[in-house]
Design a protein around this motif. Sequence first.
Motif, PDB file in Angstrom:
ATOM      1  N   ALA A  80       0.846  -1.175   0.000  1.00 22.25           N
ATOM      2  CA  ALA A  80       0.000   0.000   0.000  1.00 22.25           C
ATOM      3  C   ALA A  80       0.891   1.239   0.000  1.00 22.25           C
ATOM      4  O   ALA A  80       2.052   1.183   0.415  1.00 22.25           O
ATOM      5  CB  ALA A  80      -0.904  -0.011   1.228  1.00 22.25           C
ATOM      6  N   PRO A  81       0.363   2.381  -0.445  1.00 23.42           N
ATOM      7  CA  PRO A  81       1.164   3.607  -0.476  1.00 23.42           C
ATOM      8  C   PRO A  81       1.736   3.944   0.897  1.00 23.42           C
ATOM      9  O   PRO A  81       1.024   3.948   1.898  1.00 23.42           O
ATOM     10  CB  PRO A  81       0.152   4.667  -0.923  1.00 23.42           C
ATOM     11  CG  PRO A  81      -0.860   3.905  -1.691  1.00 23.42           C
ATOM     12  CD  PRO A  81      -0.977   2.577  -1.014  1.00 23.42           C
ATOM     13  N   GLY A  82       3.027   4.191   0.927  1.00 25.11           N
ATOM     14  CA  GLY A  82       3.675   4.568   2.171  1.00 25.11           C
ATOM     15  C   GLY A  82       3.950   3.429   3.125  1.00 25.11           C
ATOM     16  O   GLY A  82       4.409   3.662   4.249  1.00 25.11           O
ATOM     17  N   LYS A  83       3.666   2.198   2.708  1.00 19.99           N
ATOM     18  CA  LYS A  83       3.870   1.036   3.582  1.00 19.99           C
ATOM     19  C   LYS A  83       4.824   0.044   2.935  1.00 19.99           C
ATOM     20  O   LYS A  83       5.044   0.055   1.742  1.00 19.99           O
ATOM     21  CB  LYS A  83       2.532   0.366   3.900  1.00 19.99           C
ATOM     22  CG  LYS A  83       1.574   1.239   4.687  1.00 19.99           C
ATOM     23  CD  LYS A  83       0.347   0.460   5.130  1.00 19.99           C
ATOM     24  CE  LYS A  83      -0.572   1.319   5.977  1.00 19.99           C
ATOM     25  NZ  LYS A  83      -1.759   0.551   6.424  1.00 19.99           N
ATOM     26  N   GLU A  84       5.356  -0.839   3.762  1.00 22.21           N
ATOM     27  CA  GLU A  84       6.230  -1.882   3.253  1.00 22.21           C
ATOM     28  C   GLU A  84       5.399  -2.994   2.599  1.00 22.21           C
ATOM     29  O   GLU A  84       4.217  -3.174   2.894  1.00 22.21           O
ATOM     30  CB  GLU A  84       7.063  -2.469   4.396  1.00 22.21           C
ATOM     31  CG  GLU A  84       8.067  -1.486   4.985  1.00 22.21           C
ATOM     32  CD  GLU A  84       8.967  -2.140   6.007  1.00 22.21           C
ATOM     33  OE1 GLU A  84       9.918  -1.472   6.456  1.00 22.21           O
ATOM     34  OE2 GLU A  84       8.727  -3.308   6.364  1.00 22.21           O
ATOM     35  N   ARG A  85       6.061  -3.727   1.728  1.00 17.34           N
ATOM     36  CA  ARG A  85       5.407  -4.864   1.102  1.00 17.34           C
ATOM     37  C   ARG A  85       5.090  -5.911   2.167  1.00 17.34           C
ATOM     38  O   ARG A  85       5.930  -6.215   3.017  1.00 17.34           O
ATOM     39  CB  ARG A  85       6.303  -5.465   0.022  1.00 17.34           C
ATOM     40  CG  ARG A  85       5.616  -6.447  -0.872  1.00 17.34           C
ATOM     41  CD  ARG A  85       6.542  -6.916  -1.978  1.00 17.34           C
ATOM     42  NE  ARG A  85       7.081  -5.817  -2.769  1.00 17.34           N
ATOM     43  CZ  ARG A  85       7.803  -5.995  -3.864  1.00 17.34           C
ATOM     44  NH1 ARG A  85       8.088  -7.204  -4.285  1.00 17.34           N
ATOM     45  NH2 ARG A  85       8.271  -4.964  -4.523  1.00 17.34           N
ATOM     46  N   ALA A  86       3.899  -6.472   2.122  1.00 16.27           N
ATOM     47  CA  ALA A  86       3.451  -7.394   3.163  1.00 16.27           C
ATOM     48  C   ALA A  86       2.940  -8.694   2.553  1.00 16.27           C
ATOM     49  O   ALA A  86       2.338  -8.697   1.471  1.00 16.27           O
ATOM     50  CB  ALA A  86       2.343  -6.746   3.994  1.00 16.27           C
ATOM     51  N   PHE A  87       3.153  -9.769   3.270  1.00 17.39           N
ATOM     52  CA  PHE A  87       2.668 -11.086   2.862  1.00 17.39           C
ATOM     53  C   PHE A  87       1.146 -11.129   2.905  1.00 17.39           C
ATOM     54  O   PHE A  87       0.530 -10.619   3.840  1.00 17.39           O
ATOM     55  CB  PHE A  87       3.256 -12.145   3.794  1.00 17.39           C
ATOM     56  CG  PHE A  87       2.655 -13.505   3.632  1.00 17.39           C
ATOM     57  CD1 PHE A  87       1.708 -13.973   4.538  1.00 17.39           C
ATOM     58  CD2 PHE A  87       3.012 -14.322   2.579  1.00 17.39           C
ATOM     59  CE1 PHE A  87       1.150 -15.223   4.401  1.00 17.39           C
ATOM     60  CE2 PHE A  87       2.457 -15.575   2.429  1.00 17.39           C
ATOM     61  CZ  PHE A  87       1.516 -16.036   3.344  1.00 17.39           C
ATOM     62  N   VAL A  88       0.554 -11.779   1.894  1.00 19.06           N
ATOM     63  CA  VAL A  88      -0.893 -11.933   1.846  1.00 19.06           C
ATOM     64  C   VAL A  88      -1.295 -13.409   1.925  1.00 19.06           C
ATOM     65  O   VAL A  88      -2.103 -13.805   2.749  1.00 19.06           O
ATOM     66  CB  VAL A  88      -1.473 -11.319   0.563  1.00 19.06           C
ATOM     67  CG1 VAL A  88      -2.971 -11.612   0.442  1.00 19.06           C
ATOM     68  CG2 VAL A  88      -1.221  -9.819   0.527  1.00 19.06           C
ATOM     69  N   ALA A  89      -0.716 -14.224   1.036  1.00 20.36           N
ATOM     70  CA  ALA A  89      -1.093 -15.639   0.983  1.00 20.36           C
ATOM     71  C   ALA A  89      -0.004 -16.415   0.261  1.00 20.36           C
ATOM     72  O   ALA A  89       0.763 -15.842  -0.521  1.00 20.36           O
ATOM     73  CB  ALA A  89      -2.430 -15.824   0.267  1.00 20.36           C
ATOM     74  N   ALA A  90       0.044 -17.722   0.517  1.00 21.08           N
ATOM     75  CA  ALA A  90       1.012 -18.577  -0.169  1.00 21.08           C
ATOM     76  C   ALA A  90       0.439 -19.971  -0.332  1.00 21.08           C
ATOM     77  O   ALA A  90      -0.428 -20.395   0.451  1.00 21.08           O
ATOM     78  CB  ALA A  90       2.325 -18.636   0.605  1.00 21.08           C
ATOM     79  N   ILE A  91       0.935 -20.667  -1.340  1.00 24.52           N
ATOM     80  CA  ILE A  91       0.470 -22.025  -1.621  1.00 24.52           C
ATOM     81  C   ILE A  91       1.669 -22.861  -2.058  1.00 24.52           C
ATOM     82  O   ILE A  91       2.558 -22.374  -2.774  1.00 24.52           O
ATOM     83  CB  ILE A  91      -0.633 -22.009  -2.700  1.00 24.52           C
ATOM     84  CG1 ILE A  91      -1.267 -23.390  -2.866  1.00 24.52           C
ATOM     85  CG2 ILE A  91      -0.102 -21.481  -4.034  1.00 24.52           C
ATOM     86  CD1 ILE A  91      -2.565 -23.340  -3.689  1.00 24.52           C
ATOM     87  N   ASN A  92       1.699 -24.112  -1.610  1.00 29.91           N
ATOM     88  CA  ASN A  92       2.824 -24.953  -1.985  1.00 29.91           C
ATOM     89  C   ASN A  92       2.614 -25.539  -3.380  1.00 29.91           C
ATOM     90  O   ASN A  92       1.597 -25.300  -4.034  1.00 29.91           O
ATOM     91  CB  ASN A  92       3.040 -26.052  -0.942  1.00 29.91           C
ATOM     92  CG  ASN A  92       1.929 -27.094  -0.936  1.00 29.91           C
ATOM     93  OD1 ASN A  92       0.825 -26.818  -1.403  1.00 29.91           O
ATOM     94  ND2 ASN A  92       2.220 -28.264  -0.399  1.00 29.91           N
ATOM     95  N   TRP A  93       3.597 -26.322  -3.841  1.00 33.43           N
ATOM     96  CA  TRP A  93       3.538 -26.843  -5.190  1.00 33.43           C
ATOM     97  C   TRP A  93       2.296 -27.703  -5.423  1.00 33.43           C
ATOM     98  O   TRP A  93       1.614 -27.568  -6.434  1.00 33.43           O
ATOM     99  CB  TRP A  93       4.802 -27.663  -5.476  1.00 33.43           C
ATOM    100  CG  TRP A  93       4.739 -28.477  -6.732  1.00 33.43           C
ATOM    101  CD1 TRP A  93       4.596 -29.835  -6.842  1.00 33.43           C
ATOM    102  CD2 TRP A  93       4.783 -27.975  -8.067  1.00 33.43           C
ATOM    103  NE1 TRP A  93       4.563 -30.205  -8.162  1.00 33.43           N
ATOM    104  CE2 TRP A  93       4.676 -29.092  -8.934  1.00 33.43           C
ATOM    105  CE3 TRP A  93       4.919 -26.696  -8.626  1.00 33.43           C
ATOM    106  CZ2 TRP A  93       4.707 -28.959 -10.324  1.00 33.43           C
ATOM    107  CZ3 TRP A  93       4.941 -26.580 -10.006  1.00 33.43           C
ATOM    108  CH2 TRP A  93       4.839 -27.701 -10.831  1.00 33.43           C
ATOM    109  N   GLY A  94       2.012 -28.589  -4.495  1.00 39.06           N
ATOM    110  CA  GLY A  94       0.884 -29.492  -4.673  1.00 39.06           C
ATOM    111  C   GLY A  94      -0.465 -28.864  -4.418  1.00 39.06           C
ATOM    112  O   GLY A  94      -1.498 -29.446  -4.768  1.00 39.06           O
TER     113      GLY A  94
END
Length: 123
Positions: A40-54
């Motif tokens: 977001a503007p003025g903020k650091e990049r933040a984790f949202v979601a992740a998924i493994n290979w399978g």
Amino acid sequence: QVQLVESGGGLVQAGDSLRLSCAASGRTESSYAVGWFRQAPGKERAFVAAINWGGGSTYYADSVKGRFTISRDNAKNTVSLQMNSLKPEDTAVYYCAAGGSTFRLRFGAPDSWGQGTQVTVSS
């Protein structure tokens, strides 16, 4: 290395839904985890979601749990982020990233990043 291209961003109203896609190319024959991040503007990049290979393991930031769903189709080399019940605070540039594991994505440095797609949620 895997190259990533995001799509699907746009301008929506609060409460609407949006689906982001991340298309992978390059060394897609190797297994890799994929994550979504946002800045977001003025903020650091933040984790949202992740998924493994399978696709059997998924992780979400507390702020999006129950509203966002990450999924992948390895046959099509795509990862999607379904975003429901969007809020103005979800406004950000959304990036997808690839790495060797969801742990590396969540706590370390991904191996590759997409260019980002803008999501704007109006109140």
